[in-house]
Design a protein around this motif. Structure first.
Motif, PDB file in Angstrom:
ATOM      1  N   TRP A 113       0.924  -1.136  -0.127  1.00  0.00           N
ATOM      2  CA  TRP A 113       0.238  -0.029   0.228  1.00  0.00           C
ATOM      3  C   TRP A 113       1.021   1.313  -0.214  1.00  0.00           C
ATOM      4  O   TRP A 113       0.584   2.155  -0.688  1.00  0.00           O
ATOM      5  N   THR A 114       1.972   1.239   0.954  1.00  0.00           N
ATOM      6  CA  THR A 114       2.977   2.265   0.927  1.00  0.00           C
ATOM      7  C   THR A 114       3.385   2.645  -0.542  1.00  0.00           C
ATOM      8  O   THR A 114       3.759   3.735  -1.131  1.00  0.00           O
ATOM      9  N   ASP A 115       4.218   1.510  -1.064  1.00  0.00           N
ATOM     10  CA  ASP A 115       4.764   1.606  -2.413  1.00  0.00           C
ATOM     11  C   ASP A 115       3.739   2.277  -3.536  1.00  0.00           C
ATOM     12  O   ASP A 115       4.123   2.673  -4.412  1.00  0.00           O
ATOM     13  N   LEU A 116       2.551   1.577  -3.554  1.00  0.00           N
ATOM     14  CA  LEU A 116       1.535   1.909  -4.518  1.00  0.00           C
ATOM     15  C   LEU A 116       1.131   3.602  -4.121  1.00  0.00           C
ATOM     16  O   LEU A 116       1.121   4.131  -5.058  1.00  0.00           O
ATOM     17  N   SER A 117       1.043   3.893  -2.871  1.00  0.00           N
ATOM     18  CA  SER A 117       0.590   5.338  -2.817  1.00  0.00           C
ATOM     19  C   SER A 117       1.873   6.123  -3.107  1.00  0.00           C
ATOM     20  O   SER A 117       1.410   7.194  -3.801  1.00  0.00           O
ATOM     21  N   ARG A 118       3.154   5.730  -3.202  1.00  0.00           N
ATOM     22  CA  ARG A 118       4.029   6.547  -3.853  1.00  0.00           C
ATOM     23  C   ARG A 118       4.038   6.671  -5.202  1.00  0.00           C
ATOM     24  O   ARG A 118       4.280   7.588  -5.846  1.00  0.00           O
ATOM     25  N   ALA A 119       3.656   5.688  -5.804  1.00  0.00           N
ATOM     26  CA  ALA A 119       3.536   5.219  -7.172  1.00  0.00           C
ATOM     27  C   ALA A 119       2.645   6.179  -7.963  1.00  0.00           C
ATOM     28  O   ALA A 119       2.261   6.634  -9.067  1.00  0.00           O
ATOM     29  N   CYS A 120       1.444   6.463  -7.052  1.00  0.00           N
ATOM     30  CA  CYS A 120       0.279   7.091  -7.513  1.00  0.00           C
ATOM     31  C   CYS A 120       0.645   8.521  -7.732  1.00  0.00           C
ATOM     32  O   CYS A 120      -0.309   9.250  -8.700  1.00  0.00           O
ATOM     33  N   HIS A 121       1.542   9.205  -7.265  1.00  0.00           N
ATOM     34  CA  HIS A 121       1.566  10.483  -7.026  1.00  0.00           C
ATOM     35  C   HIS A 121       2.933  10.702  -8.116  1.00  0.00           C
ATOM     36  O   HIS A 121       3.876  10.294  -8.047  1.00  0.00           O
ATOM     37  N   HIS A 122       2.664  11.701  -9.090  1.00  0.00           N
ATOM     38  CA  HIS A 122       3.649  12.070 -10.057  1.00  0.00           C
ATOM     39  C   HIS A 122       4.572  13.084  -9.449  1.00  0.00           C
ATOM     40  O   HIS A 122       4.258  14.042  -8.742  1.00  0.00           O
ATOM     41  N   HIS A 123       5.857  12.593  -9.624  1.00  0.00           N
ATOM     42  CA  HIS A 123       6.997  13.621  -9.197  1.00  0.00           C
ATOM     43  C   HIS A 123       7.902  13.792 -10.511  1.00  0.00           C
ATOM     44  O   HIS A 123       8.433  12.414 -10.802  1.00  0.00           O
ATOM     45  N   PRO A 124       8.246  14.843 -10.742  1.00  0.00           N
ATOM     46  CA  PRO A 124       9.160  15.115 -11.960  1.00  0.00           C
ATOM     47  C   PRO A 124      10.307  14.273 -11.972  1.00  0.00           C
ATOM     48  O   PRO A 124      11.058  13.906 -12.942  1.00  0.00           O
ATOM     49  N   TYR A 125      10.730  14.016 -10.813  1.00  0.00           N
ATOM     50  CA  TYR A 125      12.228  13.565 -10.651  1.00  0.00           C
ATOM     51  C   TYR A 125      12.318  11.849 -10.394  1.00  0.00           C
ATOM     52  O   TYR A 125      13.104  11.473 -10.254  1.00  0.00           O
ATOM     53  N   GLU A 126      11.109  11.379 -10.370  1.00  0.00           N
ATOM     54  CA  GLU A 126      10.875   9.857 -10.305  1.00  0.00           C
ATOM     55  C   GLU A 126      10.191   9.265 -11.250  1.00  0.00           C
ATOM     56  O   GLU A 126       9.365   9.907 -12.044  1.00  0.00           O
ATOM     57  N   LEU A 127      10.406   8.097 -11.919  1.00  0.00           N
ATOM     58  CA  LEU A 127      10.081   7.175 -12.633  1.00  0.00           C
ATOM     59  C   LEU A 127       8.859   6.559 -12.070  1.00  0.00           C
ATOM     60  O   LEU A 127       8.724   6.118 -10.798  1.00  0.00           O
ATOM     61  N   ALA A 128       7.950   6.172 -13.118  1.00  0.00           N
ATOM     62  CA  ALA A 128       6.828   5.385 -12.506  1.00  0.00           C
ATOM     63  C   ALA A 128       7.325   4.026 -12.393  1.00  0.00           C
ATOM     64  O   ALA A 128       8.401   3.731 -12.841  1.00  0.00           O
ATOM     65  N   PRO A 129       6.695   3.240 -11.568  1.00  0.00           N
ATOM     66  CA  PRO A 129       6.881   1.798 -11.310  1.00  0.00           C
ATOM     67  C   PRO A 129       7.189   0.891 -12.575  1.00  0.00           C
ATOM     68  O   PRO A 129       6.359   1.322 -13.494  1.00  0.00           O
ATOM     69  N   THR A 130       8.117  -0.224 -12.785  1.00  0.00           N
ATOM     70  CA  THR A 130       8.061  -0.633 -13.750  1.00  0.00           C
ATOM     71  C   THR A 130       6.936  -1.807 -13.884  1.00  0.00           C
ATOM     72  O   THR A 130       6.368  -2.033 -12.938  1.00  0.00           O
ATOM     73  N   ALA A 131       6.755  -2.417 -15.055  1.00  0.00           N
ATOM     74  CA  ALA A 131       5.845  -3.514 -15.179  1.00  0.00           C
ATOM     75  C   ALA A 131       6.012  -4.780 -14.185  1.00  0.00           C
ATOM     76  O   ALA A 131       5.146  -5.277 -13.440  1.00  0.00           O
ATOM     77  N   ASN A 132       7.158  -5.044 -14.027  1.00  0.00           N
ATOM     78  CA  ASN A 132       7.626  -6.191 -12.736  1.00  0.00           C
ATOM     79  C   ASN A 132       7.496  -5.606 -11.484  1.00  0.00           C
ATOM     80  O   ASN A 132       6.874  -6.450 -10.677  1.00  0.00           O
ATOM     81  N   GLU A 133       7.779  -4.485 -11.119  1.00  0.00           N
ATOM     82  CA  GLU A 133       7.373  -3.893  -9.955  1.00  0.00           C
ATOM     83  C   GLU A 133       5.979  -3.705  -9.767  1.00  0.00           C
ATOM     84  O   GLU A 133       5.277  -4.315  -8.666  1.00  0.00           O
ATOM     85  N   LEU A 134       5.021  -3.500 -10.804  1.00  0.00           N
ATOM     86  CA  LEU A 134       3.503  -3.497 -10.500  1.00  0.00           C
ATOM     87  C   LEU A 134       3.180  -4.863 -10.325  1.00  0.00           C
ATOM     88  O   LEU A 134       2.207  -5.067  -9.577  1.00  0.00           O
TER      89      LEU A 134
END
Length: 128
Positions: free
Chosen positions: A81-102
């Motif tokens: 849930w914590t990792d998904l919450s972080r992934a839900c928010h766009h930050h210009p300096y972070e990449l979206a999670p990869t398909a394998n991470e998802l």
């Protein structure tokens, strides 16, 4: 929608093949997976400890390890849930999670939703 239905939509979007996916699909999958965990939590607390669903998600996930018989799964669900919450928010300096991470996070969401559904089954058969 049930957690299983939400996860089915996430699985479809995260599945193989890249044509037809909207831009930003990893974040959409993250939002769906997080929502499925939250819906499973609502179901769990309604059965186990009504009123708990009024607490913050973080508090509910902290308490989950004390209530869910599978403590490892409770910890995994909280971390997912914590990792998904972080992934839900766009930050210009972070990449979206990869398909394998998802896929790994979706797997945890599936296992948690299945455990909640398993525990809810005896309650449904008694009330129906």
């Amino acid at each position: 929608m049930t957690p299983a239905q939400i996860l089915a939509a996430a699985d479809t979007l995260a599945g193989p093949g890249h044509s037809g996916r909207p831009h930003g699909w990893p974040r959409v999958v993250a939002v769906l997976a997080r929502h499925a965990i939250e819906e499973a939590l609502r179901q769990y607390w309604a059965l186990r400890e009504p009123g708990m669903e009024g607490c913050t998600w973080h508090a509910q996930l902290l308490c989950l390890t004390a209530y869910l018989s599978n403590r490892e799964l409770a910890r995994e669900a909280a971390a997912a849930w914590t990792d998904l919450s972080r992934a839900c928010h766009h930050h210009p300096y972070e990449l979206a999670p990869t398909a394998n991470e998802l896929r790994a996070l979706l797997d945890i969401a599936h296992r948690f939703a299945a455990e909640v559904a398993r525990q809810a089954a005896p309650h449904r058969s008694r009330s129906g």
